[in-house]
Each structure stands twice: as structure tokens, then as C-alpha cells.
Design a protein around this motif. Structure first.
Motif, mmCIF file in Angstrom:
data_model
loop_
_atom_site.group_PDB
_atom_site.id
_atom_site.type_symbol
_atom_site.label_atom_id
_atom_site.label_comp_id
_atom_site.label_asym_id
_atom_site.label_seq_id
_atom_site.Cartn_x
_atom_site.Cartn_y
_atom_site.Cartn_z
ATOM 1 N N GLU A 152 23.770 -45.732 10.131
ATOM 2 C CA GLU A 152 24.496 -46.187 11.207
ATOM 3 C C GLU A 152 25.795 -46.988 9.451
ATOM 4 O OE1 GLU A 152 21.947 -48.919 13.292
ATOM 5 O OE2 GLU A 152 20.366 -47.737 13.591
ATOM 6 N N LYS A 194 28.999 -50.391 10.234
ATOM 7 C CA LYS A 194 29.167 -51.444 11.086
ATOM 8 C C LYS A 194 29.650 -52.468 10.645
ATOM 9 C CE LYS A 194 23.915 -51.927 13.288
ATOM 10 N NZ LYS A 194 24.786 -50.966 14.688
ATOM 11 N N THR A 224 24.695 -38.348 9.349
ATOM 12 C CA THR A 224 24.302 -39.190 10.839
ATOM 13 C C THR A 224 22.575 -39.612 11.164
ATOM 14 O OG1 THR A 224 23.682 -37.339 11.925
ATOM 15 C CG2 THR A 224 25.687 -37.389 11.817
ATOM 16 N N ARG A 247 26.354 -44.974 16.370
ATOM 17 C CA ARG A 247 25.860 -44.964 15.216
ATOM 18 C C ARG A 247 26.839 -45.104 13.851
ATOM 19 N NH1 ARG A 247 21.241 -44.430 12.226
ATOM 20 N NH2 ARG A 247 19.924 -42.646 13.968
ATOM 21 N N TRP A 300 25.002 -41.206 20.410
ATOM 22 C CA TRP A 300 25.090 -42.014 19.456
ATOM 23 C C TRP A 300 25.336 -41.371 18.795
ATOM 24 C CZ3 TRP A 300 25.378 -38.459 15.258
ATOM 25 C CH2 TRP A 300 26.371 -36.903 15.637
ATOM 26 N N SER A 355 29.510 -47.624 14.443
ATOM 27 C CA SER A 355 29.885 -49.160 15.555
ATOM 28 C C SER A 355 30.961 -49.975 15.012
ATOM 29 C CB SER A 355 29.166 -50.631 15.109
ATOM 30 O OG SER A 355 28.753 -51.204 16.637
ATOM 31 N N GLY A 374 20.579 -47.360 6.946
ATOM 32 C CA GLY A 374 18.860 -46.035 7.290
ATOM 33 C C GLY A 374 18.881 -45.265 6.370
#
Length: 249
Positions: free
Chosen positions: A117, A119, A114, A64, A60, A66, A131
């Protein structure tokens, strides 16, 4: 008469709130992502694990977080207790996202839950949070919020929420008319008068009330990776420009 400073304990520290404008107290009961160096102190059973190591054990985490450019600059904080974080005396603020989409300057993001996410943004030096959850960010001075259409100095820009990524606007007239601007251009430097981020559409833009940006540790790694595309003569020319810029500063 000078009043004594407040003495805090694990029981009296704020719960998921600021201790003062420069320190935030996280009531740690579930894992948080945290930037390396942000931890000031903690009470209780708190452990830190590098994201790179943790991702090999927990799938996970990789889902989460990336962003290969920034992954080595982050840890997972887990356990139970009070975790105090800060950033060199910069102002700290917490923000809540509810199924949100916010892009923020990577160097100013200190921690996030957490449920969010992370990116890598297409805009260099920025990351995007998606999120629902809370994150903590620093700023050099208080944060102000503005709506597009708007142009921002890249050094003062902190982030933007629910609006398209900005385009870059170059003021060629200012550069041509200004001797100082011409000299800066020759040395590869730019200012907010010459280059701005141009926002359009709907959303919110976050600005810090200063043009002093926090150093991003990943920028050098990103630039070094791109230099592999240069020829030997181009690399030599770049080296000369960097030396001239360092001497100018």
C-alpha cells in the motif's frame, strides 16, 4: 578486443532482476503500480492504465494507492510478459518488504507490487509503503544503509525503514559564520551543512551516494496549492524571492 554486448530476448531476460545496474526486468504476471516514464520496453501482452482511471473501476486500487498529490504520475501495468524499466541511467535496486514499513523519496520510487500500500508521508516529498511485496527504486549512485542516531543531507536521503519520521535540524552557527550560508539563506536556499534530517530510535536509513536529487513532479503542484493562503503582498514578496533565486542559480 571489445566483446559484443549481450542480445536479450523475452526468454533470456532476467526474471524479476536487474539486466544491468540501470535496467530492471519485471516478469509481469500480475498488476504492478509503475511511475509514468519508467517503462523502457516490453515483450508480450502488456497494457498500461492511468491509476486515476483504473481506480474508478477497481476499488482495490483506491485502497492501495492513497496519495492524491502523486496519483496522476502513476499507471497500472498489467498483462503477461517482460517489462523493462529504468530512470535516466540512475542505479536501480529492488527491495522486498515483509509486513514492512518503509518511507521513500517519491521521485525515486519507480514501481511496486500491489501487495504493498502506498500512502502519503507527513514529510513533504516522501511516500510510505506498507505491507508485503517488492518495489523498485532508483538512486544517483549506489545506496548505503546506516542506523540511527544519524543526520542526513536532505538531497542525499533516499528513505528510511522501521524508524520514526525525522525531525529537521538547522545549524544556526554555520549559517551565522558562513558568508555563503547567509547569502543562500537570503535567497531561500539551503544546503546539507545548514539543514539536515535528524533520525533517532531504531531502524535503517537509506542514502544515495550523491547530493543530486531526482526532480519530483508533484512539488510544484503542492507549493501552488499552498500559495492560496498568501495575501497579495506575501505573494508578491515570494515572487521576488523566486526570481532572485533563479537569477542566482
Amino acid at each position: 578486443m571489445t566483446m559484443p554486448a549481450t542480445t536479450w530476448t523475452a526468454a533470456t531476460l532476467p526474471v524479476d532482476d536487474n539486466v544491468n545496474p540501470y535496467v530492471f526486468s519485471i516478469a509481469l504476471n500480475s498488476p504492478w503500480f509503475m511511475s509514468k516514464g519508467a517503462m523502457l520496453a516490453y515483450y508480450g501482452d502488456v497494457r498500461f492504465e492511468a491509476v486515476t482511471a483504473y481506480a474508478s473501476m477497481q476499488a482495490w486500487v483506491a485502497a492501495r494507492f492513497s496519495s492524491p498529490i502523486y496519483v496522476q504520475d502513476w499507471v497500472i501495468a498489467e498483462g503477461h510478459g517482460r517489462l523493462l524499466i529504468g530512470d535516466r541511467g540512475y542505479d536501480l535496486n529492488s527491495y522486498d518488504l515483509d509486513a514492512g514499513n518503509l518511507t521513500i523519496k517519491a521521485g525515486n520510487l519507480l514501481a511496486f507490487e500491489t501487495g504493498l500500500e502506498l500512502k502519503q508521508s507527513i514529510v513533504p516529498g516522501f511516500v510510505t509503503l506498507l505491507g508485503t511485496g517488492r518495489f523498485i527504486a532508483s538512486s544517483n549512485g549506489p545506496v548505503i544503509f546506516v542506523e540511527p542516531p544519524f543526520r542526513a543531507d536532505p538531497e542525499a536521503l533516499l528513505g528510511w525503514a522501521d524508524c520514526p519520521s525525522p525531525s529537521v535540524h538547522h545549524d544556526a552557527a554555520w549559517m551565522a559564520a558562513s558568508i555563503a550560508g547567509a547569502l543562500q539563506g537570503a535567497f531561500g536556499r539551503a544546503s546539507g551543512e545548514e539543514r539536515q534530517y535528524d533520525f533517532t530510535g531504531q531502524g535503517t536509513v537509506l542514502l544515495q551516494s550523491s547530493e543530486i536529487a531526482r526532480e519530483d513532479p508533484a512539488v510544484l503542484r503542492l507549493v501552488e496549492a499552498q500559495t492560496q493562503l498568501l495575501t497579495n503582498s506575501q505573494a508578491g514578496s515570494l515572487g521576488q524571492r523566486l526570481i532572485a533565486r533563479a537569477q542566482q542559480q
